[in-house]
Design a protein around this motif. Structure first.
Motif, PDB file in Angstrom:
ATOM      1  N   ALA A 111       0.843  -1.296   0.136  1.00 40.01           N
ATOM      2  CA  ALA A 111      -0.065   0.004  -0.067  1.00 40.01           C
ATOM      3  C   ALA A 111       0.845   1.151   0.160  1.00 40.01           C
ATOM      4  O   ALA A 111       0.663   2.319  -0.718  1.00 40.01           O
ATOM      5  N   TRP A 112       1.964   1.285   0.687  1.00 38.95           N
ATOM      6  CA  TRP A 112       2.986   2.349   0.642  1.00 38.95           C
ATOM      7  C   TRP A 112       3.622   2.488  -0.667  1.00 38.95           C
ATOM      8  O   TRP A 112       3.570   3.764  -1.166  1.00 38.95           O
ATOM      9  N   ALA A 113       3.699   1.396  -1.243  1.00 39.34           N
ATOM     10  CA  ALA A 113       4.479   1.596  -2.669  1.00 39.34           C
ATOM     11  C   ALA A 113       3.358   2.162  -3.627  1.00 39.34           C
ATOM     12  O   ALA A 113       4.031   3.212  -4.466  1.00 39.34           O
ATOM     13  N   ALA A 114       2.174   1.762  -3.669  1.00 39.68           N
ATOM     14  CA  ALA A 114       1.143   2.527  -4.587  1.00 39.68           C
ATOM     15  C   ALA A 114       0.800   3.919  -4.394  1.00 39.68           C
ATOM     16  O   ALA A 114       0.761   4.539  -4.966  1.00 39.68           O
ATOM     17  N   ARG A 115       0.822   4.190  -2.813  1.00 44.37           N
ATOM     18  CA  ARG A 115       0.672   5.588  -2.563  1.00 44.37           C
ATOM     19  C   ARG A 115       1.859   6.551  -3.106  1.00 44.37           C
ATOM     20  O   ARG A 115       1.604   7.714  -3.509  1.00 44.37           O
ATOM     21  N   ARG A 116       2.923   5.884  -3.512  1.00 50.58           N
ATOM     22  CA  ARG A 116       4.031   6.691  -3.974  1.00 50.58           C
ATOM     23  C   ARG A 116       4.369   6.333  -5.647  1.00 50.58           C
ATOM     24  O   ARG A 116       5.423   6.766  -6.025  1.00 50.58           O
ATOM     25  N   GLY A 117       3.329   5.745  -5.998  1.00 50.81           N
ATOM     26  CA  GLY A 117       3.404   5.474  -7.619  1.00 50.81           C
ATOM     27  C   GLY A 117       4.045   4.429  -7.976  1.00 50.81           C
ATOM     28  O   GLY A 117       4.557   4.473  -9.282  1.00 50.81           O
ATOM     29  N   ALA A 118       4.436   3.324  -7.320  1.00 55.02           N
ATOM     30  CA  ALA A 118       5.387   2.287  -7.726  1.00 55.02           C
ATOM     31  C   ALA A 118       4.485   1.070  -7.775  1.00 55.02           C
ATOM     32  O   ALA A 118       3.587   0.849  -6.934  1.00 55.02           O
ATOM     33  N   ARG A 119       4.881   0.050  -8.628  1.00 57.64           N
ATOM     34  CA  ARG A 119       4.129  -1.103  -8.456  1.00 57.64           C
ATOM     35  C   ARG A 119       5.126  -2.060  -7.427  1.00 57.64           C
ATOM     36  O   ARG A 119       6.273  -1.693  -7.418  1.00 57.64           O
ATOM     37  N   TYR A 120       4.526  -3.118  -6.827  1.00 55.13           N
ATOM     38  CA  TYR A 120       5.183  -3.593  -5.713  1.00 55.13           C
ATOM     39  C   TYR A 120       5.238  -4.995  -5.816  1.00 55.13           C
ATOM     40  O   TYR A 120       4.239  -5.685  -6.322  1.00 55.13           O
ATOM     41  N   LEU A 121       6.210  -5.872  -5.551  1.00 53.16           N
ATOM     42  CA  LEU A 121       6.166  -7.440  -5.466  1.00 53.16           C
ATOM     43  C   LEU A 121       7.181  -7.687  -4.299  1.00 53.16           C
ATOM     44  O   LEU A 121       8.088  -7.203  -3.877  1.00 53.16           O
TER      45      LEU A 121
END
Length: 296
Positions: A111-121
């Protein structure tokens, strides 16, 4: 950062945050496969070996992240990730977090990554550093989170170790990781008790070890039966040694430990669960019912 060619194949640039034992092993594998690598480590000296192998060393985490789209994080813990990437621009980045953590931490980090505009794995590494970059060693990494990110970078992620995608829920890699590690420590506990029993006897550890390996390998097959019983809800079909029989038989194990002056602290918790399940009137079952007692 430019792109390298090995045997005519273009290498995808990789940004690596963390050059400890595992991070360094990952970095060496990507470099050997022709992937340009930019590395950052809080203690800069630890990145020296990778620099000698051809990596670019960034002085800051922000500088490293700016060098490429695929950002692999292999730091100490979740707090280290927070500190290293505080204020770093992540928009448009693909963040692969290989830090060992909990499912909850992974979901929060997604969720932190999404808020910062990144895709996450998120990833759970089922290997130790010497296994990295050695296909025959059998190491692999569980991945969960963005399916699109995983498919796009599958080949790159498969270079250091096998890549196994286990779902869009970012917490599932950590869940699989911890489930397997928990089973491992249970096995280690049993092995420790077995060696303690023969300590001081004419039976040497070297003589017992291959017997333990053969026995535990054979018994590991019971996991499939347990899985089937949990899925069907029928804990009695195909049972060979039922719960009542095994509860009665545990007394021999406890008495032997007493005779050998060995603590039963590694066995007693499991035996107490078996007794509890039997008290519920489940004597004809397999040991599978213990799983239900562990759920709170």
């Amino acid at each position: 950062m430019g792109e390298n060619r090995v045997d005519g194949v273009m290498g995808t640039p990789v940004v690596l945050l963390g050059a400890g034992a595992m991070g360094a092993a990952l970095g060496r594998a990507w470099l050997a496969a022709g992937h340009p690598l930019t590395v950052w480590n809080r203690t800069a000296a630890r990145a020296a070996a990778l620099a000698g192998a051809g990596a670019e060393v960034a002085s800051t985490a922000a500088g490293a992240v700016a060098a490429g789209r695929l950002v692999v994080v292999c730091l100490l813990d979740d707090e280290s990730v927070e500190q290293a990437l505080a204020g770093v621009e992540l928009t448009g980045k693909d963040v692969v977090n290989l830090v060992t953590g909990t499912p909850g931490q992974a979901r929060a980090r997604a969720a932190w990554a999404a808020r910062r505009g990144a895709r996450y794995l998120d990833g759970g590494i089922m290997a130790v550093p010497p296994m990295i970059g050695v296909p025959a060693a059998g190491g692999y990494v569980f991945y969960s989170g963005s399916a699109e990110l995983f498919e796009e970078h599958r080949e790159v992620l498969s270079v250091p170790a096998g890549a196994r995608y286990v779902g869009a829920d970012a917490g599932y890699a950590a869940l699989h990781d911890v489930a397997l590690l928990s089973a491992m420590y249970g096995m280690f506990g049993g092995i420790a008790h077995a060696f303690a029993l023969v300590r001081g006897e004419a039976v040497t550890p070297g003589e017992l070890a291959p017997l333990l390996v053969d026995w535990l390998t054979a018994m590991a097959g019971s996991a499939g039966r347990t899985a089937g019983q949990l899925e069907s809800g029928d804990y009695t079909t195909g049972v060979v040694s039922n719960l009542a029989m095994q509860v009665a038989g545990k007394e021999t194990l406890l008495r032997t430990a007493e005779e050998q002056r060995v603590s039963v602290e590694l066995l007693s918790p499991y035996f107490r669960l078996m007794e509890h399940r039997l008290a519920l009137g489940s004597g004809a079952e397999d040991l599978t019912g213990v799983v239900d007692l562990l759920r709170r």
